[in-house]
Design a protein around this motif. Structure first.
Motif, PDB file in Angstrom:
ATOM      1  N   UNK A 197      77.441  30.428  45.725  1.00 52.95           N
ATOM      2  CA  UNK A 197      76.077  31.101  45.657  1.00 52.95           C
ATOM      3  C   UNK A 197      75.931  32.306  46.509  1.00 52.95           C
ATOM      4  N   UNK A 198      75.397  33.188  45.843  1.00 53.13           N
ATOM      5  CA  UNK A 198      74.995  34.418  46.901  1.00 53.13           C
ATOM      6  C   UNK A 198      73.782  34.169  47.657  1.00 53.13           C
ATOM      7  N   UNK A 199      73.891  34.238  48.860  1.00 55.07           N
ATOM      8  CA  UNK A 199      72.491  33.935  49.667  1.00 55.07           C
ATOM      9  C   UNK A 199      71.689  35.013  49.701  1.00 55.07           C
ATOM     10  N   UNK A 200      70.127  34.746  49.743  1.00 51.89           N
ATOM     11  CA  UNK A 200      69.900  33.527  49.626  1.00 51.89           C
ATOM     12  C   UNK A 200      69.446  32.726  48.174  1.00 51.89           C
ATOM     13  N   UNK A 201      69.108  33.600  47.522  1.00 50.74           N
ATOM     14  CA  UNK A 201      68.770  33.244  45.993  1.00 50.74           C
ATOM     15  C   UNK A 201      69.553  32.174  45.152  1.00 50.74           C
ATOM     16  N   UNK A 224      91.493  28.984  47.095  1.00 52.54           N
ATOM     17  CA  UNK A 224      90.445  29.662  46.080  1.00 52.54           C
ATOM     18  C   UNK A 224      91.088  30.168  44.863  1.00 52.54           C
ATOM     19  N   UNK A 225      92.612  30.718  45.219  1.00 50.43           N
ATOM     20  CA  UNK A 225      93.483  31.181  43.857  1.00 50.43           C
ATOM     21  C   UNK A 225      93.272  29.900  42.786  1.00 50.43           C
ATOM     22  N   UNK A 226      93.281  28.770  43.187  1.00 52.68           N
ATOM     23  CA  UNK A 226      93.757  27.956  42.084  1.00 52.68           C
ATOM     24  C   UNK A 226      92.374  27.143  41.330  1.00 52.68           C
ATOM     25  N   UNK A 227      91.400  27.780  41.957  1.00 55.01           N
ATOM     26  CA  UNK A 227      89.925  27.111  41.297  1.00 55.01           C
ATOM     27  C   UNK A 227      89.304  28.162  40.255  1.00 55.01           C
ATOM     28  N   UNK A 228      88.526  27.469  39.486  1.00 55.94           N
ATOM     29  CA  UNK A 228      87.644  28.122  38.749  1.00 55.94           C
ATOM     30  C   UNK A 228      86.351  28.401  39.558  1.00 55.94           C
ATOM     31  N   UNK A 229      86.056  29.647  39.777  1.00 58.79           N
ATOM     32  CA  UNK A 229      85.227  30.149  40.608  1.00 58.79           C
ATOM     33  C   UNK A 229      83.861  30.578  40.207  1.00 58.79           C
ATOM     34  N   UNK A 230      82.620  29.870  40.086  1.00 58.96           N
ATOM     35  CA  UNK A 230      81.370  30.146  39.405  1.00 58.96           C
ATOM     36  C   UNK A 230      80.482  30.873  40.642  1.00 58.96           C
ATOM     37  N   UNK A 231      80.370  32.115  40.523  1.00 61.14           N
ATOM     38  CA  UNK A 231      79.452  32.812  41.539  1.00 61.14           C
ATOM     39  C   UNK A 231      77.950  32.571  40.830  1.00 61.14           C
ATOM     40  N   UNK A 232      76.951  32.190  41.807  1.00 55.48           N
ATOM     41  CA  UNK A 232      75.453  32.098  41.147  1.00 55.48           C
ATOM     42  C   UNK A 232      74.562  33.146  41.771  1.00 55.48           C
ATOM     43  N   UNK A 233      73.681  33.690  40.969  1.00 55.08           N
ATOM     44  CA  UNK A 233      72.627  34.362  41.662  1.00 55.08           C
ATOM     45  C   UNK A 233      71.686  34.640  40.810  1.00 55.08           C
ATOM     46  N   UNK A 234      70.416  34.295  40.931  1.00 56.49           N
ATOM     47  CA  UNK A 234      69.483  34.390  39.881  1.00 56.49           C
ATOM     48  C   UNK A 234      69.050  35.849  39.184  1.00 56.49           C
ATOM     49  N   UNK A 235      69.459  36.938  39.960  1.00 57.71           N
ATOM     50  CA  UNK A 235      69.064  38.161  39.671  1.00 57.71           C
ATOM     51  C   UNK A 235      70.371  39.287  39.828  1.00 57.71           C
ATOM     52  N   UNK A 236      70.565  39.736  38.459  1.00 57.26           N
ATOM     53  CA  UNK A 236      71.308  40.700  38.798  1.00 57.26           C
ATOM     54  C   UNK A 236      70.778  42.217  38.292  1.00 57.26           C
ATOM     55  N   UNK A 237      70.627  43.129  39.278  1.00 60.45           N
ATOM     56  CA  UNK A 237      69.635  43.943  39.281  1.00 60.45           C
ATOM     57  C   UNK A 237      70.594  45.374  39.092  1.00 60.45           C
ATOM     58  N   UNK A 249      80.534  34.604  36.850  1.00 61.49           N
ATOM     59  CA  UNK A 249      79.377  35.003  37.432  1.00 61.49           C
ATOM     60  C   UNK A 249      78.156  34.524  36.523  1.00 61.49           C
ATOM     61  N   UNK A 250      77.244  33.698  37.107  1.00 53.30           N
ATOM     62  CA  UNK A 250      75.828  33.216  36.392  1.00 53.30           C
ATOM     63  C   UNK A 250      74.706  33.706  36.933  1.00 53.30           C
ATOM     64  N   UNK A 251      73.822  34.292  35.993  1.00 59.60           N
ATOM     65  CA  UNK A 251      72.559  34.892  36.614  1.00 59.60           C
ATOM     66  C   UNK A 251      71.389  34.495  35.572  1.00 59.60           C
ATOM     67  N   UNK A 252      70.205  34.196  35.984  1.00 58.21           N
ATOM     68  CA  UNK A 252      69.246  33.939  35.208  1.00 58.21           C
ATOM     69  C   UNK A 252      68.815  35.091  34.357  1.00 58.21           C
ATOM     70  N   UNK A 253      68.327  36.464  35.038  1.00 53.25           N
ATOM     71  CA  UNK A 253      68.057  37.508  34.473  1.00 53.25           C
ATOM     72  C   UNK A 253      68.880  38.660  34.911  1.00 53.25           C
ATOM     73  N   UNK A 254      69.245  39.743  33.963  1.00 54.20           N
ATOM     74  CA  UNK A 254      70.055  40.939  34.153  1.00 54.20           C
ATOM     75  C   UNK A 254      69.316  42.015  33.825  1.00 54.20           C
ATOM     76  N   UNK A 255      69.409  43.087  34.308  1.00 53.24           N
ATOM     77  CA  UNK A 255      69.044  44.434  33.872  1.00 53.24           C
ATOM     78  C   UNK A 255      70.337  44.836  33.255  1.00 53.24           C
ATOM     79  N   UNK A 256      70.086  45.747  32.086  1.00 53.84           N
ATOM     80  CA  UNK A 256      71.124  46.427  31.467  1.00 53.84           C
ATOM     81  C   UNK A 256      72.021  47.124  32.339  1.00 53.84           C
ATOM     82  N   UNK A 257      71.375  47.848  33.165  1.00 51.95           N
ATOM     83  CA  UNK A 257      72.168  48.707  34.263  1.00 51.95           C
ATOM     84  C   UNK A 257      73.227  48.031  34.868  1.00 51.95           C
TER      85      UNK A 257
END
Ligand code: PRP
Ligand code: URA
Length: 214
Positions: free
Chosen positions: A81-85, A127-140, A162-170
């Motif tokens: 997770x990217x802190x905080x959200x 970390x090189x051997x893992x599937x890494x899922x980065x989470x942040x609700x917002x990709x602005x 990378x997983x986000x709830x909302x993303x801006x096209x930019x």
């Protein structure tokens, strides 16, 4: 870049995800419900994002006979997770895969320049051997997501989602261009950023709404 036809970008179209995101958008949704819904959407999205988790056949004895049955080795998954959200999405995914390791990347966005500033990074080993899922609700603007993926790659991470709830096209375009080798999972692709680099229509400040701050 055609965001909807990029093979590395997955924009969710499940009605359950759409419905829950609509409730998150409502400014009258309170902290308790908001926090629960962020975790629920993260869990539903993880069902899609973890589709390519590897399984190993292990021997299982059913009431009738022994058989070889596929099992997930959850230790191969790292959530970051990217802190905080981003923290708000972690428990929902851990409900699906409780054996995942969890790292943290601390970033905050400068309110004037909107540039990300890193203040913390602790990742699971190997970390090189893992599937890494980065989470942040917002990709602005995409700055925070790009910085987080840069950091994970610096420590050797290779298989990054990378997983986000909302993303801006930019921001989505910027992330997909900066890191064309990662998969990006988006709950909803939004209209645009406003002059303060907030996502519109959006849901406001995700961190403040998850943690009840202002
Ligand atoms: C928010 C959000 C992302 C970032 C997105 O975090 O959770 O991390 O902004 O913006 P960007 O795509 O333009 O970089 P914020 O910096 O507000 O910190 P917080 O999670 O501590 O509230
Ligand atoms: N961060 C948020 O929490 N919300 C936005 O709309 C943009 C960045």
């Amino acid at each position: 870049m055609d965001l909807r036809n990029n093979p590395n970008i997955y924009i969710m179209d499940h009605p359950l995800i759409k419905h829950k995101i609509s409730v998150l958008r409502n400014k009258n949704t309170g902290t308790y419900e908001f926090r629960a819904l962020v975790n629920e959407v993260a869990m539903l999205m993880a069902y899609e994002a973890l589709r390519d988790l590897e399984t190993e056949d292990v021997e299982v004895e059913t009431p009738l006979e022994k058989t070889m049955a596929p099992m997930i080795n959850g230790k191969k998954l790292a959530l970051v997770p990217i802190l905080r959200a981003g923290l708000g999405m972690t428990n929902g995914i851990l409900e699906l895969e409780p054996n995942a390791k969890v790292g943290h990347i601390g970033l905050y966005r400068d309110p004037d320049t909107h540039e990300p500033h890193e203040y913390y990074c602790k990742l699971p080993d190997s970390i090189e051997e893992r599937i890494v899922v980065v989470t942040d609700p917002m990709l602005a603007t995409g700055g925070s997501a790009i910085a987080a993926v840069d950091c994970i790659k610096k420590y050797g991470g290779k298989r990054i989602k990378f997983m986000c709830l909302l993303a801006a096209p930019e921001g989505l375009k910027k992330l997909a261009t900066a890191h064309p080798d990662i998969q990006i999972y988006v709950g909803s692709l939004e209209r645009c950023l406003n002059e303060n680099a907030y996502i519109c229509p959006g849901l406001g400040d995700a961190g403040d709404r998850i943690f009840g701050t202002r």
